[in-house]
Enzyme design. Sequence first.
Site, PDB file in Angstrom:
ATOM      1  N   GLY A 266      72.090  55.841  30.454  1.00 36.70           N
ATOM      2  CA  GLY A 266      71.071  54.607  30.885  1.00 36.70           C
ATOM      3  C   GLY A 266      69.682  54.579  31.534  1.00 36.70           C
ATOM      4  O   GLY A 266      69.380  55.579  31.084  1.00 36.70           O
ATOM      5  N   VAL A 267      68.741  53.549  31.909  1.00 39.15           N
ATOM      6  CA  VAL A 267      67.215  53.531  31.779  1.00 39.15           C
ATOM      7  C   VAL A 267      67.223  53.947  33.208  1.00 39.15           C
ATOM      8  O   VAL A 267      68.044  54.113  34.293  1.00 39.15           O
ATOM      9  CB  VAL A 267      67.198  52.230  32.099  1.00 39.15           C
ATOM     10  CG1 VAL A 267      66.428  52.096  29.955  1.00 39.15           C
ATOM     11  CG2 VAL A 267      67.374  51.021  32.436  1.00 39.15           C
ATOM     12  N   GLY A 268      66.074  55.274  33.808  1.00 40.32           N
ATOM     13  CA  GLY A 268      65.775  55.450  35.010  1.00 40.32           C
ATOM     14  C   GLY A 268      65.631  56.618  35.129  1.00 40.32           C
ATOM     15  O   GLY A 268      66.005  57.418  34.300  1.00 40.32           O
ATOM     16  N   SER A 269      65.543  56.822  35.955  1.00 41.24           N
ATOM     17  CA  SER A 269      64.894  58.018  36.510  1.00 41.24           C
ATOM     18  C   SER A 269      65.954  58.477  36.846  1.00 41.24           C
ATOM     19  O   SER A 269      66.418  60.252  36.294  1.00 41.24           O
ATOM     20  CB  SER A 269      64.398  57.629  37.647  1.00 41.24           C
ATOM     21  OG  SER A 269      62.811  57.043  37.619  1.00 41.24           O
ATOM     22  N   VAL A 270      67.337  58.444  37.561  1.00 43.16           N
ATOM     23  CA  VAL A 270      68.603  58.295  37.550  1.00 43.16           C
ATOM     24  C   VAL A 270      69.385  59.419  36.313  1.00 43.16           C
ATOM     25  O   VAL A 270      69.573  60.233  37.026  1.00 43.16           O
ATOM     26  CB  VAL A 270      69.104  57.648  38.675  1.00 43.16           C
ATOM     27  CG1 VAL A 270      70.863  58.164  38.955  1.00 43.16           C
ATOM     28  CG2 VAL A 270      69.008  57.851  40.267  1.00 43.16           C
ATOM     29  N   GLU A 291      71.248  53.385  24.070  1.00 44.09           N
ATOM     30  CA  GLU A 291      70.782  52.511  23.811  1.00 44.09           C
ATOM     31  C   GLU A 291      68.765  52.886  23.899  1.00 44.09           C
ATOM     32  O   GLU A 291      67.815  52.747  22.810  1.00 44.09           O
ATOM     33  CB  GLU A 291      70.732  51.791  24.568  1.00 44.09           C
ATOM     34  CG  GLU A 291      70.247  50.438  24.900  1.00 44.09           C
ATOM     35  CD  GLU A 291      70.238  49.334  26.216  1.00 44.09           C
ATOM     36  OE1 GLU A 291      72.135  48.829  25.705  1.00 44.09           O
ATOM     37  OE2 GLU A 291      69.934  49.656  26.871  1.00 44.09           O
ATOM     38  N   ASN A 381      66.670  43.996  37.503  1.00 40.97           N
ATOM     39  CA  ASN A 381      66.105  44.003  36.276  1.00 40.97           C
ATOM     40  C   ASN A 381      67.041  43.784  35.029  1.00 40.97           C
ATOM     41  O   ASN A 381      66.436  42.729  34.371  1.00 40.97           O
ATOM     42  CB  ASN A 381      65.985  45.848  35.578  1.00 40.97           C
ATOM     43  CG  ASN A 381      65.136  46.590  36.019  1.00 40.97           C
ATOM     44  OD1 ASN A 381      64.215  45.633  37.384  1.00 40.97           O
ATOM     45  ND2 ASN A 381      64.857  48.097  36.458  1.00 40.97           N
ATOM     46  N   GLY A 385      71.954  46.825  28.625  1.00 38.45           N
ATOM     47  CA  GLY A 385      73.138  47.369  27.614  1.00 38.45           C
ATOM     48  C   GLY A 385      74.715  48.274  28.204  1.00 38.45           C
ATOM     49  O   GLY A 385      75.560  48.615  28.429  1.00 38.45           O
TER      50      GLY A 385
HETATM   51  N1  COA Z   1      69.076  47.853  48.037  1.00 36.18           N
HETATM   52  C1  COA Z   1      68.027  46.895  47.947  1.00 36.18           C
HETATM   53  N2  COA Z   1      67.162  48.596  46.228  1.00 36.18           N
HETATM   54  C2  COA Z   1      67.671  49.253  46.008  1.00 36.18           C
HETATM   55  C3  COA Z   1      69.234  49.581  46.444  1.00 36.18           C
HETATM   56  C4  COA Z   1      70.247  48.544  47.070  1.00 36.18           C
HETATM   57  N3  COA Z   1      71.669  48.816  47.059  1.00 36.18           N
HETATM   58  N4  COA Z   1      69.446  50.604  45.090  1.00 36.18           N
HETATM   59  C5  COA Z   1      68.190  51.243  45.084  1.00 36.18           C
HETATM   60  N5  COA Z   1      67.519  50.160  44.817  1.00 36.18           N
HETATM   61  C6  COA Z   1      65.882  49.973  44.682  1.00 36.18           C
HETATM   62  C7  COA Z   1      65.264  50.898  44.662  1.00 36.18           C
HETATM   63  O1  COA Z   1      65.095  51.870  46.325  1.00 36.18           O
HETATM   64  C8  COA Z   1      64.152  51.298  43.497  1.00 36.18           C
HETATM   65  O2  COA Z   1      63.099  50.726  44.587  1.00 36.18           O
HETATM   66  P1  COA Z   1      61.793  50.725  44.569  1.00 36.18           P
HETATM   67  O3  COA Z   1      60.781  50.780  43.178  1.00 36.18           O
HETATM   68  O4  COA Z   1      61.056  49.346  45.486  1.00 36.18           O
HETATM   69  O5  COA Z   1      61.075  52.253  44.930  1.00 36.18           O
HETATM   70  C9  COA Z   1      64.294  50.885  42.870  1.00 36.18           C
HETATM   71  O6  COA Z   1      65.984  50.012  42.856  1.00 36.18           O
HETATM   72  C10 COA Z   1      65.244  51.593  41.819  1.00 36.18           C
HETATM   73  O7  COA Z   1      65.938  52.444  42.174  1.00 36.18           O
HETATM   74  P2  COA Z   1      66.319  53.796  41.559  1.00 36.18           P
HETATM   75  O8  COA Z   1      66.924  54.853  42.728  1.00 36.18           O
HETATM   76  O9  COA Z   1      64.619  54.380  41.950  1.00 36.18           O
HETATM   77  O10 COA Z   1      66.601  54.004  40.478  1.00 36.18           O
HETATM   78  P3  COA Z   1      66.563  53.881  38.953  1.00 36.18           P
HETATM   79  O11 COA Z   1      64.888  54.315  38.369  1.00 36.18           O
HETATM   80  O12 COA Z   1      67.624  54.813  38.168  1.00 36.18           O
HETATM   81  O13 COA Z   1      66.965  52.229  38.567  1.00 36.18           O
HETATM   82  C11 COA Z   1      68.478  50.124  38.347  1.00 36.18           C
HETATM   83  C12 COA Z   1      68.183  52.147  38.711  1.00 36.18           C
HETATM   84  C13 COA Z   1      70.136  50.182  38.427  1.00 36.18           C
HETATM   85  C14 COA Z   1      67.089  50.024  39.070  1.00 36.18           C
HETATM   86  C15 COA Z   1      68.247  50.386  36.902  1.00 36.18           C
HETATM   87  O14 COA Z   1      69.481  51.945  36.465  1.00 36.18           O
HETATM   88  C16 COA Z   1      68.558  49.464  36.049  1.00 36.18           C
HETATM   89  O15 COA Z   1      67.796  48.662  35.827  1.00 36.18           O
HETATM   90  N6  COA Z   1      69.563  49.793  35.424  1.00 36.18           N
HETATM   91  C17 COA Z   1      70.785  48.421  34.563  1.00 36.18           C
HETATM   92  C18 COA Z   1      70.388  47.864  33.705  1.00 36.18           C
HETATM   93  C19 COA Z   1      71.044  49.396  32.453  1.00 36.18           C
HETATM   94  O16 COA Z   1      71.629  50.298  33.356  1.00 36.18           O
HETATM   95  N7  COA Z   1      71.110  49.813  31.674  1.00 36.18           N
HETATM   96  C20 COA Z   1      71.565  50.782  30.911  1.00 36.18           C
HETATM   97  C21 COA Z   1      72.143  50.722  29.669  1.00 36.18           C
HETATM   98  S1  COA Z   1      70.384  51.718  28.732  1.00 36.18           S
END
Ligand code: COA
Length: 507
Positions: A266-270, A291, A381, A385
Amino acid sequence: MNSRIEKRLGVKELASKIVSAAEAAALIENGTVVGMSGFTRAGDAKVVPEALAERAKNEPLKIDVYTGASLGPEVDNHLATVGAIRKRGPFIADAGIRNLINTGDVTYVDAHLSHNAELVRQGIIGPIKHLIIEAVAITEDGLIVPTNSVGNSPIFAQYAENIIIELNISHPESLIGIHDIYIPGEQGSREPIPMTDVQQRIGEIGIRVPLEKIQAIVISEEPDAPSLIVPADEETQTMANILLDFFRAEIKAGRLTNSLMPLQSGVGSVANAVLEGFTNSEFEDLVVASEVLQDAVFNLIDAGKVKFAAATSITLTEELQKKVYGNLEKYADKIVLRSQEISNHPELIRRLGLISINTALELDIYGNVNSTHVSGTKMMNGIGGSGDFARNARLGIFVTKSYAKGGAVSSIVPMVSHVDHTEHDVDVIVTEQGIADLRGLAPKERAKLIIENCVHPDFKDQIRDYFNRAIEATGGHQTPHILEEALSWHVNLAKNKTMKQEVPAQA
Ligand code: COA
């Protein structure tokens, strides 16, 4: 005509359509539905939307914008913050438009990314007055060749009344040939999608459109906005190691081989960090069917770990943009870009047996996952996908750190405040604390495993206490909950800025 433009414009008569960005932006009518190219800040039109944002400062202009996924600042920040977007779909990631969605100023339709094409076919999205698409070239036989993403552009091109092309001559010519454009027919008379191997090509190298639909061509040299992912830290590294050990155990059990199955990440840092974890592993001949291709995929190609990667977009940090686009020939025979209708198609995901790895915001003790809404109400966000993949994958894996916001928030809660992926679509959960393999388990079995293996120590007593009392209160129901308390962790967070509560000492 300048020779750099001439080389990219295969149909010479189209030279008469070249206009300035402002002239092209003037063609967009107030109140219309506009399709745009672009997927996770890659391959989006830039100069026409920027000119549109300028125009909107001086006259009433509000349009509905549908894209592949999130776009760069030109649309999801500049165009949005001048108030020119009424409705937006199907995915965003920019703080500018996120804030406007959460104040109610932009209406947002968060949708599974594979669903949009069918919505366009059925006229639910539309009528699409314009498609604004970034292209690297128009071939001699009239194919529009997209740049770093395909997204929904093929279906938009089919249904849009007019097409405005941003011909971006700064993208390397070697992008020509990496796309594979296949558009399924109408439901009811549709043939199976003819793909049984990720590496198979089933379409054309560009999007075929009637040339009379091309209303304007704007020359651009704007690069994609770089991806904003941050490098792996100790905890994401631990999660990657846990996942690799899980795959090793699956090989031992005879369910996987050393090259696993096609991987979606998926997308994102993790998600990026988890994929990076393969670099120094024994796994080889990996295939990616995702994707988005983030930095990790290209590093894995360089390390000889990934032999082929398919997706709908390439989204890279600045450093990787230089490395990859400056040297695309090296990767050209190892990558393919398809429409999101194909990269995310349930039929193909199930047939090819994908392993899907996506990130959760929060999940609950029974394995339901929230990927989109902070505390149940505020959009982050979108589902992107993740649902297309998790539901249909051979293995649907979700990763998340066990805590957020410096430890005030537990990512594992009694009940998720919003559900994107139900317990039925979630096979495996990984946090930096450990792994819970939920396959074949009933809800109470799942809860025990998630609590013992994945919850942060700061919240373990609190969540055990909830689960035990829920069993007592319901007399052992299938999925025990204390309804008055199930969302109390989120209520506490809103009131006291923490999910931590006093847990009474055990009698
Ligand atoms: N409650 C509140 N905020 C939360 C949280 C929770 N349980 N878990 C994470 N966050 C916040 C983090 O603090 C961070 O906030 P910041 O930007 O203010 O620092 C933000 O969410 C992003 O979290 P991070 O741990 O840096 O993870 P990420 O960059 O890997 O993103 C998602 C995680 C879930 C937001 C991202 O993966 C996403 O949008 N997923 C949905 C779409 C998807 O999965 N697409 C995949 C198909 S390609």
